[in-house]
Design a protein around this motif. Sequence first.
Motif, PDB file in Angstrom:
ATOM      1  N   TYR A 125       0.846  -1.196   0.000  1.00  0.00           N
ATOM      2  CA  TYR A 125       0.000   0.000   0.000  1.00  0.00           C
ATOM      3  C   TYR A 125       0.880   1.245   0.000  1.00  0.00           C
ATOM      4  O   TYR A 125       2.043   1.179   0.396  1.00  0.00           O
ATOM      5  CB  TYR A 125      -0.925  -0.013   1.227  1.00  0.00           C
TER       6      TYR A 125
ATOM      7  N   CYS B 164      -4.640 -10.449   7.747  1.00  0.00           N
ATOM      8  CA  CYS B 164      -3.581 -11.258   7.156  1.00  0.00           C
ATOM      9  C   CYS B 164      -3.491 -11.068   5.645  1.00  0.00           C
ATOM     10  O   CYS B 164      -2.647 -11.646   4.988  1.00  0.00           O
ATOM     11  CB  CYS B 164      -3.788 -12.735   7.480  1.00  0.00           C
ATOM     12  N   GLY B 165      -4.359 -10.251   5.073  1.00  0.00           N
ATOM     13  CA  GLY B 165      -4.247  -9.952   3.652  1.00  0.00           C
ATOM     14  C   GLY B 165      -5.254 -10.674   2.770  1.00  0.00           C
ATOM     15  O   GLY B 165      -5.127 -10.675   1.550  1.00  0.00           O
ATOM     16  N   LYS B 166      -6.270 -11.260   3.353  1.00  0.00           N
ATOM     17  CA  LYS B 166      -7.268 -11.976   2.558  1.00  0.00           C
ATOM     18  C   LYS B 166      -8.040 -11.034   1.644  1.00  0.00           C
ATOM     19  O   LYS B 166      -8.149 -11.262   0.440  1.00  0.00           O
ATOM     20  CB  LYS B 166      -8.277 -12.692   3.472  1.00  0.00           C
TER      21      LYS B 166
ATOM     22  N   SER C  98      -7.731 -11.932  11.154  1.00  0.00           N
ATOM     23  CA  SER C  98      -8.000 -10.610  10.602  1.00  0.00           C
ATOM     24  C   SER C  98      -6.696  -9.860  10.340  1.00  0.00           C
ATOM     25  O   SER C  98      -5.769  -9.919  11.138  1.00  0.00           O
ATOM     26  CB  SER C  98      -8.869  -9.870  11.616  1.00  0.00           C
TER      27      SER C  98
ATOM     28  N   ALA D 171       0.917  -5.852   2.353  1.00  0.00           N
ATOM     29  CA  ALA D 171      -0.204  -6.662   2.828  1.00  0.00           C
ATOM     30  C   ALA D 171      -0.115  -8.086   2.300  1.00  0.00           C
ATOM     31  O   ALA D 171      -0.590  -9.020   2.932  1.00  0.00           O
ATOM     32  CB  ALA D 171      -1.532  -6.035   2.427  1.00  0.00           C
TER      33      ALA D 171
HETATM   34  N1  ADP Z   1      -5.838   0.931   2.011  1.00  0.00           N
HETATM   35  C1  ADP Z   1      -4.901   0.457   2.839  1.00  0.00           C
HETATM   36  N2  ADP Z   1      -3.793   1.179   3.117  1.00  0.00           N
HETATM   37  C2  ADP Z   1      -2.845   0.685   3.937  1.00  0.00           C
HETATM   38  N3  ADP Z   1      -2.892  -0.499   4.531  1.00  0.00           N
HETATM   39  C3  ADP Z   1      -3.956  -1.274   4.300  1.00  0.00           C
HETATM   40  C4  ADP Z   1      -5.017  -0.838   3.448  1.00  0.00           C
HETATM   41  N4  ADP Z   1      -5.950  -1.822   3.406  1.00  0.00           N
HETATM   42  C5  ADP Z   1      -5.495  -2.805   4.204  1.00  0.00           C
HETATM   43  N5  ADP Z   1      -4.297  -2.491   4.736  1.00  0.00           N
HETATM   44  C6  ADP Z   1      -3.474  -3.343   5.621  1.00  0.00           C
HETATM   45  O1  ADP Z   1      -3.144  -4.518   4.930  1.00  0.00           O
HETATM   46  C7  ADP Z   1      -3.234  -5.645   5.784  1.00  0.00           C
HETATM   47  C8  ADP Z   1      -4.180  -6.675   5.205  1.00  0.00           C
HETATM   48  O2  ADP Z   1      -5.494  -6.153   5.221  1.00  0.00           O
HETATM   49  P1  ADP Z   1      -6.742  -6.969   4.682  1.00  0.00           P
HETATM   50  O3  ADP Z   1      -6.421  -7.547   3.360  1.00  0.00           O
HETATM   51  O4  ADP Z   1      -7.921  -6.080   4.753  1.00  0.00           O
HETATM   52  O5  ADP Z   1      -6.851  -8.112   5.777  1.00  0.00           O
HETATM   53  P2  ADP Z   1      -7.997  -9.191   6.005  1.00  0.00           P
HETATM   54  O6  ADP Z   1      -9.040  -9.042   4.960  1.00  0.00           O
HETATM   55  O7  ADP Z   1      -7.285 -10.504   5.944  1.00  0.00           O
HETATM   56  O8  ADP Z   1      -8.516  -8.937   7.378  1.00  0.00           O
HETATM   57  C9  ADP Z   1      -3.647  -5.116   7.137  1.00  0.00           C
HETATM   58  O9  ADP Z   1      -2.492  -4.996   7.928  1.00  0.00           O
HETATM   59  C10 ADP Z   1      -4.241  -3.777   6.838  1.00  0.00           C
HETATM   60  O10 ADP Z   1      -4.008  -2.901   7.906  1.00  0.00           O
END
Ligand code: ADP
Lengths: 397, 272
Positions: free
Chosen positions: A13, A41-43, A39, A19
């Motif tokens: 990001y 983990c990047g799903k 939660s 991520a």
């Molecule tokens: N738009 C964003 N900008 C910066 N970091 C992000 C953004 N979206 C998600 N993240 C980070 O990326 C990681 C994975 O997020 P996410 O894919 O939403 O996890 P999950 O769906 O497995 O709960 C997390 O650490 C989250 O904080």
Amino acid sequence: MADIVLDKVTKSYPDGTVAVHGIDLEIADGEFIILVGPSGCGKSTTLNMIAGLEDITSGELRIGGQRVNDKAPKDRDIAMVFQSYALYPNMTVRENMAFPLRLAKMDKQLINQKVEEAARVLELTSYLDRKPANLSGGQRQRVAMGRAIVRSPKAFLMDEPLSNLDAKLRVQMRTQVSRLQKQLGTTTVYVTHDQTEAMTLGDRVVVMRAGYIQQVGDPQTLYDSPVNLFVAGFIGSPAMNFLPVTLESGLLRSPLGDLPLSDRLGSVLSAADAPRKLIMGIRPEHFEDARLVEGTDGFTFTAPVDLVESMGSDKYVYLNVDTRGGDTPASTDLAELAADAGGADLPEQNGLVTRLSAESRVREGADARVWLNLDKVHLFDPSTGTNLTLREEVAAG
Amino acid sequence: MNAKLKWGLLDAIVVVFALVPVLWIVSLSFKTTATLTDGNFIPRDWTLENYRTIFQTDQFVRALVNSIGIALISTVIAVVLGTMAAYAISRLDFPGKSLLVGVSLLIAMFPQVSLVSPLFDIERQAGLFDTWPGLILPYITFALPLAIYTLSAFFKQIPWDLEKAAKMDGATQAEAFRKVIAPLAAPGVFTTAILVFIFCWNDFLFAISLTSTEQSRTVPVALSFFTGASQFEDPTGAISAAAVVITIPIILFVLFFQKRIVAGLTSGAVKG
Ligand SMILES: Nc1ncnc2c1ncn2[C@@H]1O[C@H](COP(=O)(O)OP(=O)(O)O)[C@@H](O)[C@H]1O
Ligand SMILES: [Mg+2]
């Protein structure tokens, strides 16, 4: 319909968060695959990259053999179901479901026909002229599914589609989703943080952690042969028991007593690089009331019974054993699992969870003689989390 | 019960305090010149003469046209620009975003009176003094922060997932905005437009400082120049009538505005 291939796909990001770290995954045509993990983990990030809602930082994404990294979501022909359902509040159910077809400039009559058909499959026919605000959670969820299936896309992506439903409805919808997917035979990527959902739904399950894939396999393989501590602890409910053990003069010193080395464990530990301090993992069902298995190979120990929960079919017996004795080797995997379980507000457990036959006569407050199936225990390297027993099995063929 | 009564009484006092001057001016506007100063709340001698007079004076009609024109143009421009800016602020992460928000907040807080003399000089030099654009420009400047603030609050209420869903359903970015976001944002845009219009409509400070003739004087300013039909006639009745006339649109707006219950508009979009 199409297969989906992720080839070293990475997402960082703009704020520097990485991520997803170069994941490789091949999803076969028509397969139902689950991305599961705690939660954060990047799903969702992975799913959004497949959808085209997030750019892919590096690596390649192929759908149906075609590189789609730079294609807009609308040119990928994939439908998505969101956790929030994301129904258009100003449109009726009918208009919501017709929206993708209208955008595709489909003939009015055909649109109507397809919407009615989808509504019939999802039992939404009598709600077609309602606004989403006037529907129950389960109905909204079905409308979201309907909007995805009407246009027969190449693939479905679902991001925790059931997590906003109450427990009972979630179980019902789970079977419905599963049946629908089988019926349509459309490639489906399904994201969840709930391991039960993952185990019951998918053809294959991808366990993720901190942006890395830990293990990919069918549910039974993940359960029987977890590659590391994290997968072992994440998959299965109640979770696998972990005990610190130390290898000393040909015995495994554990809080349960000194375990003899079976051939299987012996060969694992004879490897040159095997550590002396290990973590042993035992699933609850690999214990049994010793009285019921007299004479069977294994290890028998005595421990005070803390609690007995009778399920009718079997009994969950909680034994008072100090599983976190003074010199438990530190393991990041276990720390993370504990943090994740904490999220589900379970008090951290010190003790053994065992699943014994219903015929067992163990009583709360008394000592129980419990048998342990040594053939089923796993040994993990605490520093890396690797499942050493598995390595040996794989090597043995 | 006692507390309820207390609050009711307090409310009544506030309402009366606010409404009496308004009713007073309405009453004045219906009085004849002779009874203007009799101190009666309800006119003894009703007349529509004052209204007839003001609509017959060029001065007032011209000012009304100016007011409507200038306020409308400023509103349209401020709302269009504000919508785009607010959308960007609520949806995108771009460098300088917080600076933009900060600066627009600063502008909104800036004491307008401190800008009057520099603006006067600038507009004289630029040939904008006493023209429509000469008022429209400062109005937009001060209305934009207001528009951006109210609109970004509205945009933030619209779940972002809706836009993503539209894209997955096959919409381009523009189609997603037009077919999904815009209909949901419409009440917000409308509300903002009313607020901006009222702001422009009510302005006195800029209007009196940056105009000098009927060519661009707005009603609030024209009122202060009112002289009545002849030099010796007391213009109070006419001024009151004019004041009532320019208050009517505001009252209408506010009544209409109230009907729009904006909250709950997005309910049902997500889990409820
Ligand atoms: N738009 C964003 N900008 C910066 N970091 C992000 C953004 N979206 C998600 N993240 C980070 O990326 C990681 C994975 O997020 P996410 O894919 O939403 O996890 P999950 O769906 O497995 O709960 C997390 O650490 C989250 O904080
Ligand atoms: Mg997520």
